[in-house]
Motif scaffolding. Structure first.
Motif: not given
Lengths: 148, 93
Positions: A40-59
């Motif tokens: 696991p890792l820590i990401c800042t959030d643009y979307t307002g996603a909550g626990p359980g949501d599938l997402i993709y992130w930029v590095r």
């Protein structure tokens, strides 16, 4: 970009001033079949996603571009909430487990293989329930349309 | 850049505006012998690639931004070409 699931949040009271007001999420990287992979890792959030949501992130540096005009000290940002993953099992190599017909079902079964790997069952509850919370009830119908 | 195969597409209704209007592809990086290499990645499509195609993926921000024609945007991976053929020295695999 990388595919994963939100499994928690991080609060920090003392931080870089440019980070004020930003949500920080704990993300578990996933394979396309929704199995956990990597740490696991820590990401800042643009979307307002909550626990359980599938997402993709930029590095990388591009992670902070999502939050312009702020220039936060971030190297990973969640930029989208994934509704569904469409995989063609015909192109999946044999090394990959057969694609589950219903991704949400696969997600529900997800903790079990992990628990099976850890001989003492007591070891699983200490992190797993928090790590893979049940998906939000309200959003579930949209995910029902998923297909692999 | 990576050699990869397109294995699927993602659907995301809520996403950064810079990702609108481009396919979001799930790509599996490949070794030279065609076996899987590491975990699958998510890349924006810059060449109209489809599932099953063997493609070239750029994994750095500037290249990805310019290939999709958008600048200073949170895009760090893009599919920028199709691979027709790979020629190697004998013994290299």
């Amino acid at each position: 970009m990388y595919f994963g699931r939100v499994v928690g949040s991080v609060w920090a009271t003392i931080k870089n001033p440019n980070m004020e007001g930003l949500r920080m999420l704990v993300i578990q990287p996933l394979t396309p079949e929704l199995a956990n992979t990597g740490k696991p890792l820590i990401c800042t959030d643009y979307t307002g996603a909550g626990p359980g949501d599938l997402i993709y992130w930029v590095r990388g540096r591009e992670a902070s571009y999502a939050l312009l005009p702020k220039e936060p000290a971030t190297d990973t940002t969640v930029v989208a909430i994934v509704d569904s993953v469409h995989l063609k099992s015909s192109v999946a190599p044999e090394s990959r487990p057969a694609a589950a017909p219903e991704p949400r079902a696969a997600a529900a079964a997800e903790p079990r293989p992990a628990a099976a790997l850890e001989p003492p069952p007591a070891a699983a509850p200490e992190s797993r329930p928090a790590a893979v919370p049940p998906p939000a009830k309200g959003r579930k119908p949209s995910r029902k349309a998923n297909s692999c | 850049m990576l050699i990869a195969r397109v294995i699927g597409e993602l659907v995301a209704t809520y996403k950064h505006p810079s990702h609108e209007g481009r396919k979001i592809l799930m790509v599996q990086p490949l070794n030279l012998d065609g076996t899987d290499r590491g975990v699958a990645l998510v890349a924006l499509d810059a060449v109209d690639a489809g599932v099953g195609d063997k493609v070239l993926v750029v994994t750095e921000g500037f290249g990805a931004n310019t290939s999709v024609g958008r600048f200073l945007q949170p895009i760090d991976m893009a599919v920028i070409g199709f691979i027709d053929h790979i020629e190697l020295l004998p013994g290299v695999s």
